[in-house]
Design a protein around this motif. Sequence first.
Motif, PDB file in Angstrom:
ATOM      1  N   SER A   9       0.863  -1.188   0.000  1.00  0.00           N
ATOM      2  CA  SER A   9       0.000   0.000   0.000  1.00  0.00           C
ATOM      3  C   SER A   9       0.897   1.234   0.000  1.00  0.00           C
ATOM      4  O   SER A   9       2.100   1.129   0.240  1.00  0.00           O
ATOM      5  N   THR A  10       0.316   2.414  -0.262  1.00  0.00           N
ATOM      6  CA  THR A  10       1.161   3.620  -0.307  1.00  0.00           C
ATOM      7  C   THR A  10       1.820   3.869   1.052  1.00  0.00           C
ATOM      8  O   THR A  10       2.988   4.268   1.104  1.00  0.00           O
ATOM      9  N   ILE A  11       1.096   3.606   2.146  1.00  0.00           N
ATOM     10  CA  ILE A  11       1.710   3.813   3.468  1.00  0.00           C
ATOM     11  C   ILE A  11       2.757   2.730   3.722  1.00  0.00           C
ATOM     12  O   ILE A  11       3.850   3.006   4.233  1.00  0.00           O
ATOM     13  N   GLY A  12       2.447   1.489   3.331  1.00  0.00           N
ATOM     14  CA  GLY A  12       3.383   0.379   3.533  1.00  0.00           C
ATOM     15  C   GLY A  12       4.699   0.594   2.793  1.00  0.00           C
ATOM     16  O   GLY A  12       5.775   0.309   3.332  1.00  0.00           O
TER      17      GLY A  12
ATOM     18  N   ILE B 128     -13.788   7.705  -0.623  1.00  0.00           N
ATOM     19  CA  ILE B 128     -12.910   7.403   0.525  1.00  0.00           C
ATOM     20  C   ILE B 128     -13.707   7.483   1.826  1.00  0.00           C
ATOM     21  O   ILE B 128     -13.595   6.624   2.697  1.00  0.00           O
ATOM     22  N   ILE B 129     -14.545   8.509   1.943  1.00  0.00           N
ATOM     23  CA  ILE B 129     -15.398   8.631   3.139  1.00  0.00           C
ATOM     24  C   ILE B 129     -16.343   7.435   3.231  1.00  0.00           C
ATOM     25  O   ILE B 129     -16.500   6.828   4.297  1.00  0.00           O
ATOM     26  N   ALA B 130     -16.946   7.071   2.099  1.00  0.00           N
ATOM     27  CA  ALA B 130     -17.892   5.951   2.097  1.00  0.00           C
ATOM     28  C   ALA B 130     -17.203   4.645   2.492  1.00  0.00           C
ATOM     29  O   ALA B 130     -17.837   3.735   3.028  1.00  0.00           O
ATOM     30  N   SER B 178      -0.944  13.328  -3.086  1.00  0.00           N
ATOM     31  CA  SER B 178      -1.367  12.426  -2.021  1.00  0.00           C
ATOM     32  C   SER B 178      -2.559  13.025  -1.283  1.00  0.00           C
ATOM     33  O   SER B 178      -2.646  14.236  -1.099  1.00  0.00           O
ATOM     34  N   ALA B 179      -3.478  12.159  -0.865  1.00  0.00           N
ATOM     35  CA  ALA B 179      -4.675  12.628  -0.146  1.00  0.00           C
ATOM     36  C   ALA B 179      -4.539  12.439   1.357  1.00  0.00           C
ATOM     37  O   ALA B 179      -5.521  12.505   2.085  1.00  0.00           O
ATOM     38  N   ASN B 180      -3.309  12.226   1.847  1.00  0.00           N
ATOM     39  CA  ASN B 180      -3.174  11.798   3.232  1.00  0.00           C
ATOM     40  C   ASN B 180      -3.497  12.864   4.286  1.00  0.00           C
ATOM     41  O   ASN B 180      -3.800  12.502   5.414  1.00  0.00           O
ATOM     42  N   LEU B 181      -3.430  14.144   3.933  1.00  0.00           N
ATOM     43  CA  LEU B 181      -3.843  15.131   4.942  1.00  0.00           C
ATOM     44  C   LEU B 181      -5.361  15.023   5.149  1.00  0.00           C
ATOM     45  O   LEU B 181      -5.845  15.031   6.279  1.00  0.00           O
ATOM     46  N   PHE B 182      -6.077  14.897   4.042  1.00  0.00           N
ATOM     47  CA  PHE B 182      -7.533  14.710   4.100  1.00  0.00           C
ATOM     48  C   PHE B 182      -7.876  13.439   4.888  1.00  0.00           C
ATOM     49  O   PHE B 182      -8.652  13.478   5.846  1.00  0.00           O
ATOM     50  N   ILE B 183      -7.264  12.312   4.497  1.00  0.00           N
ATOM     51  CA  ILE B 183      -7.576  11.040   5.163  1.00  0.00           C
ATOM     52  C   ILE B 183      -7.120  11.094   6.619  1.00  0.00           C
ATOM     53  O   ILE B 183      -7.816  10.619   7.521  1.00  0.00           O
ATOM     54  N   GLY B 184      -5.950  11.712   6.844  1.00  0.00           N
ATOM     55  CA  GLY B 184      -5.436  11.842   8.210  1.00  0.00           C
ATOM     56  C   GLY B 184      -6.402  12.614   9.094  1.00  0.00           C
ATOM     57  O   GLY B 184      -6.629  12.251  10.254  1.00  0.00           O
ATOM     58  N   ALA B 185      -6.993  13.681   8.536  1.00  0.00           N
ATOM     59  CA  ALA B 185      -7.953  14.473   9.304  1.00  0.00           C
ATOM     60  C   ALA B 185      -9.179  13.639   9.631  1.00  0.00           C
ATOM     61  O   ALA B 185      -9.668  13.633  10.765  1.00  0.00           O
ATOM     62  N   GLN B 210      -9.036   2.431  -0.478  1.00  0.00           N
ATOM     63  CA  GLN B 210      -9.830   3.177  -1.465  1.00  0.00           C
ATOM     64  C   GLN B 210      -8.999   4.302  -2.090  1.00  0.00           C
ATOM     65  O   GLN B 210      -9.041   4.500  -3.310  1.00  0.00           O
ATOM     66  N   ALA B 211      -8.206   5.005  -1.268  1.00  0.00           N
ATOM     67  CA  ALA B 211      -7.378   6.107  -1.783  1.00  0.00           C
ATOM     68  C   ALA B 211      -6.370   5.568  -2.796  1.00  0.00           C
ATOM     69  O   ALA B 211      -6.115   6.193  -3.839  1.00  0.00           O
ATOM     70  N   ASP B 212      -5.794   4.406  -2.516  1.00  0.00           N
ATOM     71  CA  ASP B 212      -4.835   3.807  -3.442  1.00  0.00           C
ATOM     72  C   ASP B 212      -5.525   3.430  -4.749  1.00  0.00           C
ATOM     73  O   ASP B 212      -4.965   3.611  -5.834  1.00  0.00           O
ATOM     74  N   LYS B 213      -6.765   2.927  -4.635  1.00  0.00           N
ATOM     75  CA  LYS B 213      -7.541   2.587  -5.840  1.00  0.00           C
ATOM     76  C   LYS B 213      -7.831   3.831  -6.668  1.00  0.00           C
ATOM     77  O   LYS B 213      -7.829   3.791  -7.890  1.00  0.00           O
ATOM     78  N   GLU B 214      -8.105   4.945  -5.994  1.00  0.00           N
ATOM     79  CA  GLU B 214      -8.438   6.183  -6.711  1.00  0.00           C
ATOM     80  C   GLU B 214      -7.229   6.771  -7.416  1.00  0.00           C
ATOM     81  O   GLU B 214      -7.369   7.642  -8.264  1.00  0.00           O
TER      82      GLU B 214
END
Lengths: 226, 254
Positions: A9-12, B128-130, B178-185, B210-214
């Motif tokens: 995964s991206t985090i992994g 991602i939320i869903a 990367s969407a990680n700030l959004f997902i992190g929040a 889901q984020a990786d799929k997107e």
Amino acid sequence: MTWKQVFTSTIGQKLVMGLTGLFLISFLVVHVGLNACIWADDGGKMFNQGAHFMGSMVVIRIMEIGLFIGFFIHIIQGYALTAYNNSRRGTAYRVNKGYGSKWYSRSMGLLGTLLLLFLIMHIWHFWVPSRITQDLPEASYNPEHHDLFSRMILVFQDPIVVVLYVLGCISLAYHLAHGFKAAFRTFGVHNSRYYSTIKAVGYAFSVIVPLAFAMMPVSMYLGWVK
Amino acid sequence: MEHYNMNLTVEVWRQKNKDDKGGFKSYKVKDISSEMSFLEMFDVLNEQLVHNGEEPIAFDHDCREGICGACSMYINGKPHGPWAATTTCQLHMRAFKDGDTIVVEPWRAKAFPVIKDLVTDRSAFDRIIAAGGYVSVNTGNAVDGNSLPIEKEKADSAFAAAACIGCGACVAICKNSSANLFIGAKVSHLALLPQGEPERRTRVINMIEQADKEGFGACTVTGACEAVCPKEISIANIARLNKEYMNASFSSDK
């Protein structure tokens, strides 16, 4: 969730970068410590003894294989991640000033490539003659030990080599300035008290260690070490 | 603050539809008041285009009070323009001066394809939320607010993370998209509260999957997201996301 899913995964993948990166940082500590023996002012005896120990001790030779694997994974994973990340934008921005981030944080792929080129040169200069071709003179105090110290002096008589080594150390400094602290973010350090300490240690490490490394060719070229 | 009028050149990305190649077009706008919002300046420009029989510029906007996350313009190389902690709709024209050229681009990320002009499809965030950004609760009367004690510090951190409006500026500025700030929040907001506990592990795994799929990139912690976030979401939330992800994935049974 399988281990494969975790580490792909991206985090992994970032975890792989952080873990191998910290492992390589631990190697730097050993490397800089041992090499600092060139400043013992004993004609390289202590340094050659250290180098002999590292080259002949079987446990260390096994750890050396681990070191090569660590380098290999860090490099391959680094290129794979950089290529993937660079492909995520699509159409480029017309105005791209890199707002809000440091240039070296955005250039880890480039800095890593410079370090890889340096590493190839460095292995060619010292690791190959000491481990593979055994093409080194005997140490004066013990004919069974290599005189790696005199090879260092010889290599660092060429000003171009000295400049390339110093440039390699500068690349290392910036690579560490981002990599050290970012690895801990990847490991999940969100506590601001701990993180500010890690950040400070990271910056200090990325100045002190590359500076010590850079001073080695410089002091040999300038004749401070004989 | 002193009021003044200005004439500007606005270079805007125009793209008919998602398959169109698109390109920049330059427009002149006159007598723009320093007290207008940035979107009001766009309204003036669009009136002008309609008057001249041209297609007006499509752009996302809804509440125009900085809380909905709809507006999304990449202004002079920065999402939401030059001001800190400000959405495009709350950016005012006093940020610019007479004679300025302003370049306006849509968010750029493969996961946010352009639909038209400055409008991008940000439904990847909804998916991602869903995938995990919710809590399952039984319907019925709301429980008393004080029946679940929550430490003040945690409540504050959760609230600060919940301030994310999902505009996507973090993705737009990130060199890796990367969407990680959004997902992190979103993950932090629920991971800090007892209500988020039952789905804590599946949530983070499913959202990252889901984020990786997107097609969002990996986070390399450059800090640009935090610097442009209109709600000043802290990058510490990304570290918490990573921790939650490790806890969940390493302890997974299969």
